[in-house]
Write a protein that holds these residues in place. Sequence first.
Motif, PDB file in Angstrom:
ATOM      1  N   VAL A   1       0.872  -1.172   0.000  1.00  0.00           N
ATOM      2  CA  VAL A   1       0.000   0.000   0.000  1.00  0.00           C
ATOM      3  C   VAL A   1       0.908   1.220   0.000  1.00  0.00           C
ATOM      4  N   SER A   2       0.879   1.984  -1.091  1.00  0.00           N
ATOM      5  CA  SER A   2       1.886   3.019  -1.324  1.00  0.00           C
ATOM      6  C   SER A   2       1.253   4.351  -1.701  1.00  0.00           C
TER       7      SER A   2
ATOM      8  N   VAL B   1      -4.632  -1.023  -7.908  1.00  0.00           N
ATOM      9  CA  VAL B   1      -5.958  -0.554  -7.501  1.00  0.00           C
ATOM     10  C   VAL B   1      -5.772   0.687  -6.640  1.00  0.00           C
ATOM     11  N   GLU B   2      -6.606   1.694  -6.868  1.00  0.00           N
ATOM     12  CA  GLU B   2      -6.539   2.916  -6.069  1.00  0.00           C
ATOM     13  C   GLU B   2      -7.628   2.914  -5.006  1.00  0.00           C
TER      14      GLU B   2
ATOM     15  N   ASN C   1       1.102   9.539 -11.245  1.00  0.00           N
ATOM     16  CA  ASN C   1       1.714   8.214 -11.291  1.00  0.00           C
ATOM     17  C   ASN C   1       0.658   7.135 -11.080  1.00  0.00           C
ATOM     18  N   THR C   2      -0.278   7.420 -10.163  1.00  0.00           N
ATOM     19  CA  THR C   2      -1.361   6.479  -9.876  1.00  0.00           C
ATOM     20  C   THR C   2      -2.228   6.265 -11.101  1.00  0.00           C
ATOM     21  N   ARG C   3      -2.542   7.365 -11.814  1.00  0.00           N
ATOM     22  CA  ARG C   3      -3.338   7.236 -13.037  1.00  0.00           C
ATOM     23  C   ARG C   3      -2.628   6.336 -14.050  1.00  0.00           C
ATOM     24  N   LEU C   4      -1.326   6.473 -14.116  1.00  0.00           N
ATOM     25  CA  LEU C   4      -0.535   5.672 -15.047  1.00  0.00           C
ATOM     26  C   LEU C   4      -0.649   4.181 -14.713  1.00  0.00           C
ATOM     27  N   LEU C   5      -0.504   3.837 -13.426  1.00  0.00           N
ATOM     28  CA  LEU C   5      -0.530   2.437 -13.013  1.00  0.00           C
ATOM     29  C   LEU C   5      -1.934   1.847 -13.024  1.00  0.00           C
TER      30      LEU C   5
ATOM     31  N   VAL D   1      -2.546   5.002  -2.587  1.00  0.00           N
ATOM     32  CA  VAL D   1      -3.203   6.089  -1.861  1.00  0.00           C
ATOM     33  C   VAL D   1      -2.378   7.358  -2.114  1.00  0.00           C
ATOM     34  N   PRO D   2      -2.511   7.964  -3.296  1.00  0.00           N
ATOM     35  CA  PRO D   2      -1.685   9.144  -3.611  1.00  0.00           C
ATOM     36  C   PRO D   2      -2.098  10.362  -2.797  1.00  0.00           C
ATOM     37  N   HIS D   3      -1.138  11.258  -2.558  1.00  0.00           N
ATOM     38  CA  HIS D   3      -1.398  12.460  -1.760  1.00  0.00           C
ATOM     39  C   HIS D   3      -1.053  13.744  -2.522  1.00  0.00           C
TER      40      HIS D   3
END
Length: 464
Positions: free
Chosen positions: A351-352, A393-394, A381-385, A372-374
Motif C-alpha cells: 500500500v503506497s 488498484v486505487e 503516477n497512480t493514473r498511469l498504473l 493512496v496518492p497524496h
Amino acid sequence: MAECKSLELHIAMFPWFATGHMTPFLHLSNEIAKRGHKITFILPKKAQIQLQHLNLHPNFITFHPLTIPHVDGLPLGAETASDISISLVHLLAIAMDRTREQVENILRAKTPDMVFYDNAHWIPEITKQLGIKSICYNVVSAASLAIAMVPTRNVPKDRAITKEELKQLPVGYPSSTIVLHSHEVDSLSFISLPFGDGITFYDRVTTAMKESDVISIRTCQEMEGQLCDYVGNQFGKSVLLTGPVLPEPSKSPSKGMWATWLDGFEPGSMVFCAFGSQIILEKKQFQELLLGFELIGLPFLIALKPPMECATVEEALPNGFKERVKERGRVFGGWVEQPLILSHPSIGCFVSHCGFGSMWESLMSNCQIVLVPHLGDQILNTRLLVEEMKVAVEVEREECGWFSRKNLSKAIKSVMDKDNEVGIMVKKNHAKWKEILASPNFMSGYMDKFVQNLQDLVLVNKKA
C-alpha cells in the motif's frame, strides 16, 4: 565510435534537497560510475551522512557537501525536505538558491563536462559561462511533466491558476484516460504557488527544462514513450531516457530489523504500507488508516511518520488497537529499508503513496499494488498504473479527499482475495510488466545507450 567509447566523463550532480530526488540521482551516479566515469555529487552536509552507504563506487563518486544557509521560518539545522513539513518547502527552495555561489565555485574548481540538476533552474546560467553542458534530469514521471507543467504555460503571471484551467489537458496530450477529481485538482494547484523567492514551482521547473541543453527523464519508452515525445516537442529539446535506474536487488535473504518477525508469516500473506519521507497524515486520517488495516484481518506492517501533533506513532494509536491486533500487525514511525521489506517472501501487498521511486519498486516486486496518492505527481503516477497499465488498484476517496477505513480495506481485499476478478487482472498485468522490466539487459541497455549519448554530447562540445 571507438574514440567516443573511450571518452571518460566527469559529471556533477546537483539534485533538489529531498530524499526522493537525491537517492535516484545517486542510483544514476552509481550506474555511470560503474562504467568508469567520475562523479562530483553536490548535496547538503546532513544528506551526505544519510546517503553515504548508497555510494557503491567511492573511488569514482565524490560527495561535495554544501553549507545550507538558514532562512527565517525554517527550523534551525533544516537542510532537506525530510527535516520540515510540506508547508515550508518553499523556504527550503530559498535556501537552495542561496547556495548558488558555493555551487558555482565548485563547478569552476572541478570543471566537469556536464551538470545534472532538477529544481535549481539557475544552473544553466552558470554552465553557459563555463562551457559546460547542462542536463535537466527529472526523477518524476513524464506524465507528471506533461499534465502538470504544460497546461499552465499561457497563464498570466499576475494571477493564480484556476481549477478550471488545471482540469484542461494540454492540446496534443497523448492520453485521453487521465481524469482528475476535484480534490486532486486542489493537490495539483501547488504548481502555481511560490517555490523560492519571487518564483513559482511552475516557473522554476519549466525554466529548468527550457534553459537546459538536454532534458532527461527517469522512465522508459515502453511505459511513457508518447509522453516523453510530447515533453520534448513542447520544449524543443532532445529527451534522453535512463530507464528506471533501480539498484540491483539483494541476492541474500533480508537481514533487516523486521526479518525475524516477517519470517513468522505465510508467503504472500502480509500487507506492507509506507508513504515515503514527506507524507504526514492528520491524526484522525492516520487512525482511520490503522482501523482499515485492522478490518482486513491480515497481518500487516505499517511504516508511517507520526501524524500531526503527535511525537510518536504510539500516542496516535486508536483505543484498544494494539491489544486487538496483537502480533499480526505492527506500526513503526521510523525509516525502513523498503526494497528489503518488499523482497521478503511474506509480503503480498504494498500500500503506497505512489511516489516515483516507490512506483518502480512496486513494479519490480511480486506484491499486489494498492495506491493512496497524496501529492500532485503521485496522483498522476497512480493514473498511469491504475488506468493505463492496469497493474494496481486505487483506494477510493471521499469528495473532501479523505479515505475511509471501509474503502481502504475494500481495495486491499480486492487484490488479496485470490478469486477476485480485479485482483486476478492486476496481478496478471503486473507480472507482464515485471517480466519486461526485469528481462536480461533491459535496464543495462538503457544505461549503456544513455552514457553513449552523454559521450556523444561532450565529444560534439569538444569539437565545437
